[in-house]
Design an enzyme around this catalytic site. Sequence first.
Site, mmCIF file in Angstrom:
data_model
loop_
_atom_site.group_PDB
_atom_site.id
_atom_site.type_symbol
_atom_site.label_atom_id
_atom_site.label_comp_id
_atom_site.label_asym_id
_atom_site.label_seq_id
_atom_site.Cartn_x
_atom_site.Cartn_y
_atom_site.Cartn_z
ATOM 1 C CB SER A 80 106.461 9.552 18.599
ATOM 2 O OG SER A 80 105.728 8.350 18.733
ATOM 3 C CB CYS A 81 102.975 12.080 15.134
ATOM 4 S SG CYS A 81 103.818 13.630 14.773
ATOM 5 C CG LEU A 82 104.819 10.162 9.148
ATOM 6 C CD1 LEU A 82 105.595 8.857 9.253
ATOM 7 C CD2 LEU A 82 103.801 10.076 8.028
#
Length: 100
Positions: A80-82
């Site tokens: 996951s990331c932004l």
Amino acid sequence: CLCVEAAPSLSYRELKDLKKTDVLHIDVRERWEIDRDGKIPASVNIPLGELVEALQMDPAEFKEQYNQKMPSKSDPVVFSCLAGTRSKQALAFAMSLGFN
């Protein structure tokens, strides 16, 4: 955005369901983003720039650095990331190293 090979994007609910299983959740945001925005519970932070090296570490070194068991190439992993760009890159990196 959350990425896995079988489903390049996951919803929050799908992630919650996956986290009930033995999945490793790697957050590839930078440490300053974690400090600013907070950590996702039960995730390990490995910034994208460190990921390729981390996934090639000796398992004992990985455990020492990230306080987490190193995933095997067949273990389920979610990135996951932004916004989704880095998590997709992380998925491509992991697959290029033989993770499935």
